[in-house]
Scaffold this active site. Sequence first.
Site, PDB file in Angstrom:
ATOM      1  N   GLU A 249     -10.304   7.640   0.612  1.00  0.00           N
ATOM      2  CA  GLU A 249      -9.410   6.489   0.466  1.00  0.00           C
ATOM      3  C   GLU A 249     -10.203   5.182   0.439  1.00  0.00           C
ATOM      4  OE1 GLU A 249      -5.956   8.194   3.534  1.00  0.00           O
ATOM      5  OE2 GLU A 249      -6.683   6.148   3.685  1.00  0.00           O
ATOM      6  N   SER A 250      -9.781   4.290  -0.425  1.00  0.00           N
ATOM      7  CA  SER A 250     -10.221   2.875  -0.456  1.00  0.00           C
ATOM      8  C   SER A 250     -11.624   2.676  -1.054  1.00  0.00           C
ATOM      9  CB  SER A 250     -10.235   2.235   0.932  1.00  0.00           C
ATOM     10  OG  SER A 250      -8.969   2.287   1.526  1.00  0.00           O
TER      11      SER A 250
ATOM     12  N   ASN B 169     -10.684   6.908   5.392  1.00  0.00           N
ATOM     13  CA  ASN B 169     -10.595   5.558   4.848  1.00  0.00           C
ATOM     14  C   ASN B 169     -11.963   4.886   4.867  1.00  0.00           C
ATOM     15  OD1 ASN B 169      -9.752   3.119   3.872  1.00  0.00           O
ATOM     16  ND2 ASN B 169      -8.192   2.753   5.440  1.00  0.00           N
TER      17      ASN B 169
ATOM     18  N   LYS C  86       3.245   4.788   1.951  1.00  0.00           N
ATOM     19  CA  LYS C  86       2.084   4.121   2.541  1.00  0.00           C
ATOM     20  C   LYS C  86       2.587   2.977   3.402  1.00  0.00           C
ATOM     21  CE  LYS C  86      -2.342   4.165   2.590  1.00  0.00           C
ATOM     22  NZ  LYS C  86      -3.149   3.252   1.816  1.00  0.00           N
TER      23      LYS C  86
ATOM     24  N   LYS D  53       0.497  -0.997  -5.377  1.00  0.00           N
ATOM     25  CA  LYS D  53       0.040  -1.906  -4.312  1.00  0.00           C
ATOM     26  C   LYS D  53       0.141  -3.337  -4.838  1.00  0.00           C
ATOM     27  CE  LYS D  53      -4.192  -2.473  -1.524  1.00  0.00           C
ATOM     28  NZ  LYS D  53      -5.582  -2.028  -1.338  1.00  0.00           N
TER      29      LYS D  53
ATOM     30  N   GLU E  79      -4.799   9.572   8.468  1.00  0.00           N
ATOM     31  CA  GLU E  79      -5.948   8.742   8.065  1.00  0.00           C
ATOM     32  C   GLU E  79      -6.918   8.539   9.220  1.00  0.00           C
ATOM     33  OE1 GLU E  79      -5.264   5.153   5.635  1.00  0.00           O
ATOM     34  OE2 GLU E  79      -6.322   4.103   7.238  1.00  0.00           O
TER      35      GLU E  79
ATOM     36  N   GLU F  27      -2.051   4.225  -6.416  1.00  0.00           N
ATOM     37  CA  GLU F  27      -1.236   3.467  -5.468  1.00  0.00           C
ATOM     38  C   GLU F  27      -0.561   2.244  -6.096  1.00  0.00           C
ATOM     39  OE1 GLU F  27      -2.041   3.385  -1.168  1.00  0.00           O
ATOM     40  OE2 GLU F  27      -2.850   1.402  -1.603  1.00  0.00           O
TER      41      GLU F  27
HETATM   42  O1  LIG Z   1      -6.105  -2.998   1.208  1.00  0.00           O
HETATM   43  C1  LIG Z   1      -6.160  -3.811   2.141  1.00  0.00           C
HETATM   44  O2  LIG Z   1      -6.491  -5.004   1.995  1.00  0.00           O
HETATM   45  C2  LIG Z   1      -5.802  -3.393   3.531  1.00  0.00           C
HETATM   46  C3  LIG Z   1      -5.919  -4.304   4.560  1.00  0.00           C
HETATM   47  C4  LIG Z   1      -5.571  -3.945   5.842  1.00  0.00           C
HETATM   48  C5  LIG Z   1      -5.105  -2.674   6.114  1.00  0.00           C
HETATM   49  C6  LIG Z   1      -4.974  -1.749   5.081  1.00  0.00           C
HETATM   50  C7  LIG Z   1      -5.328  -2.096   3.804  1.00  0.00           C
HETATM   51  N1  LIG Z   1      -5.188  -1.216   2.757  1.00  0.00           N
HETATM   52  C8  LIG Z   1      -4.429  -0.015   2.841  1.00  0.00           C
HETATM   53  C9  LIG Z   1      -5.043   1.097   2.106  1.00  0.00           C
HETATM   54  O3  LIG Z   1      -5.201   2.121   2.723  1.00  0.00           O
HETATM   55  C10 LIG Z   1      -5.411   0.972   0.672  1.00  0.00           C
HETATM   56  O4  LIG Z   1      -4.360   0.341   0.017  1.00  0.00           O
HETATM   57  C11 LIG Z   1      -5.700   2.280  -0.038  1.00  0.00           C
HETATM   58  O5  LIG Z   1      -6.589   3.077   0.652  1.00  0.00           O
HETATM   59  C12 LIG Z   1      -6.264   1.968  -1.427  1.00  0.00           C
HETATM   60  O6  LIG Z   1      -7.450   1.208  -1.289  1.00  0.00           O
HETATM   61  P1  LIG Z   1      -8.083   0.435  -2.523  1.00  0.00           P
HETATM   62  O7  LIG Z   1      -8.313   1.443  -3.616  1.00  0.00           O
HETATM   63  O8  LIG Z   1      -9.366  -0.132  -2.009  1.00  0.00           O
HETATM   64  O9  LIG Z   1      -7.117  -0.590  -2.935  1.00  0.00           O
END
Ligand SMILES: O=C(O)c1ccccc1NCC(=O)[C@H](O)[C@H](O)COP(=O)(O)O
Length: 268
Positions: A211-212, A181, A115, A56, A160, A54
């Site tokens: 995810e995340s 997520n 996204k 980001k 999601e 991503e």
């Molecule tokens: O990433 C955040 O802080 C966030 C806060 C509020 C709503 C959504 C958020 N993230 C969106 C995502 O879904 C993530 O960017 C994506 O899943 C990747 O997650 P990560 O690997 O933990 O950065």
Amino acid sequence: MNTPTEELAPAVRSILEAASERSGGDERVSVDARSLSEAFASAEADGRVPVIAEVKPTSPTTDGARDDDPVALAASMVEGGAAALSVLTEPEHFDGSVENLTRVREAVDVPVLRKDFVVREDQLDAAEADLVLLIARFVGDDLADLVEAARDRGFQPLVEVHTREELAAALAAGAELIGVNNRDLGRLEVDLSTFETVAPEVPDRVTVIAESGITTPADARRMREAGADGLLIGSAIMDAEGGDGAGTGGDVSANTRRFTAAESEEEV
Ligand SMILES: O=C(O)c1ccccc1NCC(=O)[C@H](O)[C@H](O)COP(=O)(O)O
């Protein structure tokens, strides 16, 4: 099934308010999408963990921001073995843009996910992408209509979910690509056991993505062992420390490779 906004973290409430005010595209888009399932199969065939990396730049839970050119970041992610990319287009809380998405999609040949926090059909027309994210918790009863509207435009909708109830709603809406997520949008806390709880309920015919919160190669293997067909990873790839102090010096290609090689003998 729309979540009462008081159950959401303040940052998420702010994201949703901004999303509801954002305009859509002027014209209906029609996309000739690159297949995510083919990209995942191709990664599996040459021993890479299927990773959606991503772009980001920042987020409500990130300290600071990366202002590198998104196209350069995307190229490094593909060089690191990413099967697909995700590009944040939300401008106010993630520093994303539809221009970033368009430039990245033109520059790479892997599928690209938009996204964002789409809450209305016209917002699907803001940009072309191969996949578009629909968050079950945010779109509630409109989910089936938005899934259909996305498919009508040629997108592969990625729905999601965070709970078994949202998973049931996603399946009822006809979702074939589901992202679980690990980040709870109510408290913004991350717990990898979320995926382990929800994924067993996903039928085999559905592609499921964790995810995340995937921060280390061990996390990646844990999600794969729990049934993830693919992993969506942002922060640990964008991070100057590779997510866990791995000492990659912010090299996005090396950060990506740590995850795509997580199941191979030459793990980095
Ligand atoms: O990433 C955040 O802080 C966030 C806060 C509020 C709503 C959504 C958020 N993230 C969106 C995502 O879904 C993530 O960017 C994506 O899943 C990747 O997650 P990560 O690997 O933990 O950065």
